[in-house]
Design a protein around this motif. Structure first.
Motif, PDB file in Angstrom:
ATOM      1  N   ASP A 100       0.824  -1.217   0.000  1.00  0.00           N
ATOM      2  CA  ASP A 100       0.000   0.000   0.000  1.00  0.00           C
ATOM      3  C   ASP A 100       0.852   1.260   0.000  1.00  0.00           C
ATOM      4  O   ASP A 100       0.541   2.241  -0.692  1.00  0.00           O
ATOM      5  CB  ASP A 100      -0.927   0.040   1.225  1.00  0.00           C
ATOM      6  CG  ASP A 100      -2.050  -0.975   1.144  1.00  0.00           C
ATOM      7  OD1 ASP A 100      -2.197  -1.591   0.073  1.00  0.00           O
ATOM      8  OD2 ASP A 100      -2.763  -1.144   2.130  1.00  0.00           O
ATOM      9  N   GLU A 162      -7.930  -3.450  -3.020  1.00  0.00           N
ATOM     10  CA  GLU A 162      -6.920  -2.436  -3.302  1.00  0.00           C
ATOM     11  C   GLU A 162      -6.955  -2.020  -4.773  1.00  0.00           C
ATOM     12  O   GLU A 162      -6.805  -0.837  -5.097  1.00  0.00           O
ATOM     13  CB  GLU A 162      -5.528  -2.951  -2.931  1.00  0.00           C
ATOM     14  CG  GLU A 162      -5.321  -3.179  -1.441  1.00  0.00           C
ATOM     15  CD  GLU A 162      -5.314  -1.883  -0.637  1.00  0.00           C
ATOM     16  OE1 GLU A 162      -5.282  -0.788  -1.239  1.00  0.00           O
ATOM     17  OE2 GLU A 162      -5.351  -1.971   0.601  1.00  0.00           O
ATOM     18  N   LYS A 186     -10.824  -4.223   1.255  1.00  0.00           N
ATOM     19  CA  LYS A 186      -9.420  -3.905   1.533  1.00  0.00           C
ATOM     20  C   LYS A 186      -9.094  -3.912   3.019  1.00  0.00           C
ATOM     21  O   LYS A 186      -7.939  -4.108   3.398  1.00  0.00           O
ATOM     22  CB  LYS A 186      -9.026  -2.571   0.914  1.00  0.00           C
ATOM     23  CG  LYS A 186      -9.425  -1.330   1.668  1.00  0.00           C
ATOM     24  CD  LYS A 186      -9.035  -0.072   0.904  1.00  0.00           C
ATOM     25  CE  LYS A 186      -9.227   1.187   1.734  1.00  0.00           C
ATOM     26  NZ  LYS A 186      -8.201   1.376   2.757  1.00  0.00           N
TER      27      LYS A 186
END
Length: 339
Positions: A100, A162, A186
């Motif tokens: 991320d 995501e 997510k």
């Protein structure tokens, strides 16, 4: 090199934190989970444990593995399987954080430099892959196809979430249903799996497994709602993050979504420009003004509280116990981060 004692020192909750009752109950299990984490981070490739330790050692309350251990204890299980699966859950979470931060081009996490800021994107992605691989090794060692199904499905759903969020960046037309689909995937998916496997290792009946899965789902949604609210709150600075990161990245979270819905034509034109096209240095201040005008932070907090109540209600089928009370208190901890 980090030691188990180094990691365990970071597990001490604040004096009045509502996670404290649960931490006290599972503390010994969590210390053993930390030992497993450290052992499984080892690699002869020096950068792998160095980078992994950087992120894991900076990690907050380890809420997800704590939930696995707490769910197992609620179901009467005190064996070693839950500890290994708690480590597995933490590896999945840590791997997603590494990825991320690369995707979001983040330089800070909890006030510390991110791994990608220190070692670069390539190393962060590859070490994230290593941790995912370690998590699957732990799943296979557990030997349960049901556990493997739950955690592998969660890993796939997180990745889908995501990607879905990435596709939605810069889209001011995002609906509330689409927003909740993203955060359900997510964030909430791993909370769900973390709690669900705690019941599975205890060999509990299907209704109890579902109850804990539902608890995790609702708690995960509430947790992400608070995160999204905090991105526009002064409290964010206390957490070592920069206010408005989501705004600058063009992410449409609930505070923005609601402000846009309630805005007049000029305000909606503003949101469309800053989310879909370009921003100036003054735009964040205007965004904060509009969010305050319609109190969409308050509305997001209220949504989180609603999901928190659903999480608590999911545990109604379990008899009263210290562990149940502690899991209920964990919901308050997740929401009270905002105050």
């Amino acid at each position: 090199m980090s030691s188990v004692s180094d990691l365990n020192k970071q597990l001490k909750p604040a004096r009045n934190a509502s996670l404290e009752p649960l931490m006290n109950i599972i503390r010994t299990d969590l210390e053993e989970t930390n030992q497993i984490i450290l052992e499984r981070m080892h690699s002869d490739v020096e950068l792998i444990p160095t980078l992994a330790r950087h992120l894991i050692a900076a990690g907050g309350k380890r809420l997800r593995p704590v939930l696995t251990l707490g769910a197992a204890r609620l179901c009467g299980y005190e064996g070693d399987r839950a500890k290994k699966l708690a480590a597995c859950v933490e590896f999945i979470h840590t791997a997603t954080l590494l990825h991320d931060d690369v995707v979001d081009e983040s330089n800070l996490r909890r006030g510390n430099e991110t791994a990608n800021a220190l070692w670069g994107n390539q190393a962060s992605v590859l070490v994230g892959d290593f941790l995912f691989s370690r998590s699957f090794q732990l799943m296979v060692e557990d030997g349960s196809l049901e556990v493997l199904r739950i955690l592998s499905n969660a890993s796939a759903v997180i990745a889908e979430g995501e990607v879905l969020q990435l596709m939605n960046v810069g889209d001011i037309s995002l609906t509330e249903d689409q927003y909740y689909e993203v955060i359900g995937a997510k964030t909430a998916a791993l909370f769900t799996a973390a709690c669900e496997v705690g019941a599975v290792v205890a060999d509990r009946p299907a209704n109890e497994v579902k109850a804990l899965a539902d608890y995790g789902t609702h708690l995960g949604v509430a947790f992400q709602l608070i995160d999204d609210a905090l991105d526009y709150s002064a409290e964010q600075q206390a957490l070592g993050k920069t206010i408005g990161d989501d705004f600058r990245e063009g992410k449409v979270t609930l505070p923005v979504l609601l402000a846009n819905q309630q805005g007049d034509a000029d305000e909606q034109a503003f949101w469309k420009r800053v989310i879909e096209n370009d921003q100036t240095d003054e735009d964040l201040a205007e965004a904060l003004r509009l969010i305050a005008k319609y109190d969409t932070i308050g509305a997001t907090f209220e949504a989180a509280k609603s999901y928190g109540l659903k999480a608590k209600e999911s545990l109604d089928i379990f008899p009263e116990s210290d562990v149940k009370t502690a899991l209920l208190s964990a919901v308050d901890f997740a929401i009270d981060r905002a105050y």
